[in-house]
Scaffold this motif. Structure first.
Motif, PDB file in Angstrom:
ATOM      1  N   MET B   1      29.956  13.969  19.682  1.00 25.18           N
ATOM      2  CA  MET B   1      29.564  15.352  20.001  1.00 25.18           C
ATOM      3  C   MET B   1      30.595  15.996  20.931  1.00 25.18           C
ATOM      4  SD  MET B   1      25.926  16.563  21.505  1.00 25.18           S
ATOM      5  CE  MET B   1      25.699  18.188  22.113  1.00 25.18           C
ATOM      6  N   LEU B   2      30.892  17.209  20.638  1.00 25.60           N
ATOM      7  CA  LEU B   2      31.891  17.900  21.464  1.00 25.60           C
ATOM      8  C   LEU B   2      31.346  18.109  22.863  1.00 25.60           C
ATOM      9  CD1 LEU B   2      33.053  20.591  18.932  1.00 25.60           C
ATOM     10  CD2 LEU B   2      34.446  18.763  19.854  1.00 25.60           C
ATOM     11  N   ARG B   3      32.189  17.997  23.778  1.00 30.07           N
ATOM     12  CA  ARG B   3      31.712  18.134  25.143  1.00 30.07           C
ATOM     13  C   ARG B   3      31.489  19.601  25.495  1.00 30.07           C
ATOM     14  NH1 ARG B   3      36.051  14.735  28.166  1.00 30.07           N
ATOM     15  NH2 ARG B   3      35.246  15.822  29.997  1.00 30.07           N
ATOM     16  N   HIS B   4      30.743  19.765  26.584  1.00 30.02           N
ATOM     17  CA  HIS B   4      30.291  21.090  26.996  1.00 30.02           C
ATOM     18  C   HIS B   4      31.434  22.119  27.095  1.00 30.02           C
ATOM     19  CE1 HIS B   4      28.469  24.153  29.552  1.00 30.02           C
ATOM     20  NE2 HIS B   4      29.442  23.937  30.416  1.00 30.02           N
ATOM     21  N   TYR B   5      32.520  21.740  27.806  1.00 28.61           N
ATOM     22  CA  TYR B   5      33.551  22.753  28.034  1.00 28.61           C
ATOM     23  C   TYR B   5      34.280  23.144  26.753  1.00 28.61           C
ATOM     24  CZ  TYR B   5      37.576  19.562  27.885  1.00 28.61           C
ATOM     25  OH  TYR B   5      38.540  18.697  27.489  1.00 28.61           O
ATOM     26  N   ARG B   6      34.341  22.190  25.813  1.00 28.28           N
ATOM     27  CA  ARG B   6      35.023  22.522  24.544  1.00 28.28           C
ATOM     28  C   ARG B   6      34.165  23.474  23.718  1.00 28.28           C
ATOM     29  NH1 ARG B   6      37.758  17.780  21.378  1.00 28.28           N
ATOM     30  NH2 ARG B   6      38.538  19.589  20.251  1.00 28.28           N
ATOM     31  N   LEU B   7      32.858  23.250  23.810  1.00 26.94           N
ATOM     32  CA  LEU B   7      31.947  24.162  23.097  1.00 26.94           C
ATOM     33  C   LEU B   7      31.992  25.548  23.723  1.00 26.94           C
ATOM     34  CD1 LEU B   7      28.941  21.781  22.551  1.00 26.94           C
ATOM     35  CD2 LEU B   7      30.352  22.826  20.768  1.00 26.94           C
ATOM     36  N   LYS B   8      32.102  25.529  25.047  1.00 20.93           N
ATOM     37  CA  LYS B   8      32.128  26.794  25.780  1.00 20.93           C
ATOM     38  C   LYS B   8      33.330  27.637  25.362  1.00 20.93           C
ATOM     39  CE  LYS B   8      30.964  27.994  30.528  1.00 20.93           C
ATOM     40  NZ  LYS B   8      30.904  27.483  31.890  1.00 20.93           N
ATOM     41  N   GLN B   9      34.429  26.945  25.082  1.00 24.92           N
ATOM     42  CA  GLN B   9      35.644  27.663  24.686  1.00 24.92           C
ATOM     43  C   GLN B   9      35.528  28.265  23.293  1.00 24.92           C
ATOM     44  OE1 GLN B   9      38.955  25.021  25.192  1.00 24.92           O
ATOM     45  NE2 GLN B   9      39.323  25.787  27.251  1.00 24.92           N
ATOM     46  N   ARG B  10      34.556  27.793  22.521  1.00 24.70           N
ATOM     47  CA  ARG B  10      34.463  28.255  21.129  1.00 24.70           C
ATOM     48  C   ARG B  10      33.447  29.374  20.935  1.00 24.70           C
ATOM     49  NH1 ARG B  10      35.693  23.459  17.074  1.00 24.70           N
ATOM     50  NH2 ARG B  10      37.583  22.743  18.095  1.00 24.70           N
ATOM     51  N   LEU B  11      32.941  29.894  22.043  1.00 27.78           N
ATOM     52  CA  LEU B  11      31.889  30.904  21.918  1.00 27.78           C
ATOM     53  C   LEU B  11      32.378  32.143  21.184  1.00 27.78           C
ATOM     54  CD1 LEU B  11      30.194  30.509  25.395  1.00 27.78           C
ATOM     55  CD2 LEU B  11      29.308  29.824  23.180  1.00 27.78           C
ATOM     56  N   SER B  12      33.623  32.531  21.456  1.00 25.47           N
ATOM     57  CA  SER B  12      34.170  33.708  20.771  1.00 25.47           C
ATOM     58  C   SER B  12      34.261  33.465  19.274  1.00 25.47           C
ATOM     59  CB  SER B  12      35.561  34.032  21.311  1.00 25.47           C
ATOM     60  OG  SER B  12      35.437  34.862  22.418  1.00 25.47           O
ATOM     61  N   ALA B  13      34.719  32.257  18.928  1.00 27.79           N
ATOM     62  CA  ALA B  13      34.834  31.917  17.509  1.00 27.79           C
ATOM     63  C   ALA B  13      33.465  31.946  16.844  1.00 27.79           C
ATOM     64  CB  ALA B  13      35.476  30.544  17.358  1.00 27.79           C
ATOM     65  N   TYR B  14      32.461  31.531  17.616  1.00 30.02           N
ATOM     66  CA  TYR B  14      31.085  31.552  17.105  1.00 30.02           C
ATOM     67  C   TYR B  14      30.655  32.994  16.823  1.00 30.02           C
ATOM     68  CZ  TYR B  14      25.960  31.222  17.412  1.00 30.02           C
ATOM     69  OH  TYR B  14      24.612  31.335  17.180  1.00 30.02           O
ATOM     70  N   LEU B  15      30.948  33.869  17.764  1.00 30.94           N
ATOM     71  CA  LEU B  15      30.585  35.280  17.589  1.00 30.94           C
ATOM     72  C   LEU B  15      31.350  35.910  16.435  1.00 30.94           C
ATOM     73  CD1 LEU B  15      30.413  36.622  21.247  1.00 30.94           C
ATOM     74  CD2 LEU B  15      28.519  36.254  19.682  1.00 30.94           C
ATOM     75  N   ASP B  16      32.617  35.487  16.244  1.00 39.60           N
ATOM     76  CA  ASP B  16      33.449  36.093  15.214  1.00 39.60           C
ATOM     77  C   ASP B  16      33.271  35.408  13.853  1.00 39.60           C
ATOM     78  OD1 ASP B  16      34.487  37.904  17.013  1.00 39.60           O
ATOM     79  OD2 ASP B  16      36.056  36.538  17.665  1.00 39.60           O
TER      80      ASP B  16
END
Lengths: 202, 287
Positions: B1-16
């Protein structure tokens, strides 16, 4: 003739340009100059500088047409040239700001900072049309240049992460994290300018 | 599972909508659990909403820009971006001129202030004090002083010496008093002085200067004579001899030994009580 040129795609226009066709270059100019200029204005903040840089971009494109290997899209190439020139300009401004940042010259430094979104010709206020756009532009100028580049390319120019990664010469992960930070910084800058968090809604 | 900070960095990609289905699922599960990521997502979403309201500038000067570009293209030599250079010049002038002008102005102001201060000080300063009379003179002084005494005895005006050493003496006797010879008033020394004075009186020129020969506390006295010196030195005979490989004359005056030798500039006479080794050393120093 013009209509005919309008229908041709970029690659055909490029081939024609490389063969010395001036009308094709004009067609390329017509097709891209607004985007380039808009990008420059967003990245530099100053209309006069943006005009200079746009001119520079097309001169460079014209001189280096032979060297374009068509590995990437023409759009990516022209954006990349634009971005590099704007970054050069921003770096110079930063250097000057740093140079003047010690106390006796603080007012010069402040003037330099404000130069990012004011203009001696006072054109800037006119081109945005309304106050909201002006405030948005001011807030954008407060975002760190690296984050701003990505933000502008994504949210204004509407490019994909892959294209942005190519243009900004970084990985897609970096694009994503810069975009995160850029968006948060934009929101913070807007809050700093007195715009409510919920002012802009989908 | 991806760690918290890596997921946090992908929030923009999630929105886009740039994430794969699996990644979206992982992120959504994480968002349900993680308050900090939810806050971050909301901030990023607000930023994105704001960014979507960016409009296009009202730009109508396309023809003007094209004309400028044409002009620049025509003036630019092939392969050389003339406009780039000129733009750079313009930019550099506009940006750094102020800075350089300020620095140049500041430098000029400081330099002129320093200059004025220096001139002011120069004007208000009293005349340079004469150098203190040397209590232990070197050979150059010895020559000067010899010439000075010579001039005094001939009644000439010895300006050069007075200027150089600040001497205010008007007579030979006074000069002798002022020289601060720093000598023990032993009878032998006094007799040596008397010898000098006798010689002076007799020949009518030159000559007595003290020289500290560096060796212990003994004193050496140098006389200076004109090149056309007589073969005798007062009542004493000059005996040719050789010291330290150099030809010189020897005078035996009671318990003092006097040596004189030729020099390119002038001739010296050394009166000494030194032992031979010390005398040799002193001569080496003098010659």
């Amino acid at each position: 003739m013009k209509a005919e040129l309008g229908t041709r795609n970029e690659l055909e226009l490029l081939s024609a340009c490389q063969n010395g066709d001036q009308t094709a270059f004009r067609a390329l100019f017509d097709k891209f100059h607004e985007r380039v200029l808009h990008l420059c204005i967003r990245l530099c903040g100053n209309v006069q500088e943006a005009e200079d840089i746009t001119q520079e971009v097309f001169l460079r494109i014209h001189h280096k047409l032979d060297k374009f290997e068509r590995k990437s899209e023409f759009k990516t190439w022209i954006y990349r040239v634009t971005l590099n020139l704007c970054m050069d300009r921003n770096r110079t401004i930063d250097r000057r700001a740093k140079y003047w940042s010690f106390k006796p010259f603080r007012h010069v430094s402040n003037a330099l900072e404000s130069q990012n979104f004011t203009n001696t010709r006072n054109v800037d206020a006119q081109i945005w049309g309304n106050e909201v756009q002006e405030i948005l532009h001011k807030a954008l100028m407060k975002v760190k240049p690296d984050w701003r580049n990505v933000l502008v390319l994504k949210d204004i120019e509407g490019l994909t992460y892959k294209e942005i990664a190519k243009i900004a010469n970084c990985s897609e992960g970096t694009v994503c994290s810069r975009l995160n930070r850029g968006r948060k910084a934009l929101r913070a800058a807007l809050a700093g300018l007195g715009i409510d968090e919920n002012y802009f809604r989908d | 599972m991806l760690r918290h900070y890596r997921l946090k960095q992908r929030l923009s990609a999630y929105l886009d909508g740039e994430l794969s289905e699996a990644e979206v699922r992982t992120l959504e599960i994480h968002l349900q659990r993680c308050e900090s990521c939810r806050r971050e997502l909301s901030a990023v979403r607000q930023g994105k909403c704001s960014a979507q309201h960016f409009g296009k500038p009202a730009w109508r000067d396309s023809e003007l820009l094209w004309a400028r570009l044409q002009r620049a293209r025509n003036t630019a030599a092939p392969g050389m971006l003339l406009l780039s250079a000129s733009r750079r010049w313009k930019f550099a002038l506009r940006t750094s001129f102020k800075a350089r002008a300020v620095w140049a102005g500041a430098t000029i102001v400081v330099a002129s202030a320093l200059l004025l201060l220096h001139l002011g000080l120069q004007k208000g300063r009293p005349e340079a004090r004469p150098r203190p009379w040397p209590s232990r003179a070197g050979s150059a002084f010895a020559i000067d002083f010899g010439l000075y005494l010579d001039a005094l005895s001939k009644g000439q005006e010895p300006h050069e010496f007075e200027r150089r050493y600040g001497s205010r003496v008007t007579s030979y006797e006074e000069a002798m008093l002022q020289t601060n010879f720093d000598m023990p008033a032993s009878p032998r020394m006094l007799s040596a002085f008397q010898l000098a004075e006798v010689q002076t009186l007799k020949s009518g020129c030159c000559y007595s200067v003290q020289f500290n020969c560096t060796s212990n506390s003994r004193r050496t006295i140098i006389f200076q004579q004109p090149r056309d010196h007589p073969a005798s030195f007062g009542p004493y005979d000059l005996v040719p001899t050789e010291v330290n490989g150099r030809r010189c004359f020897r005078i035996d005056a009671g318990d003092w030994t006097v040596l004189c030798w030729d020099d390119e500039v002038s001739q010296y006479v050394v009166m000494s009580q030194l032992a031979d080794a010390d005398l040799t050393r002193a001569l080496r120093y003098l010659m």
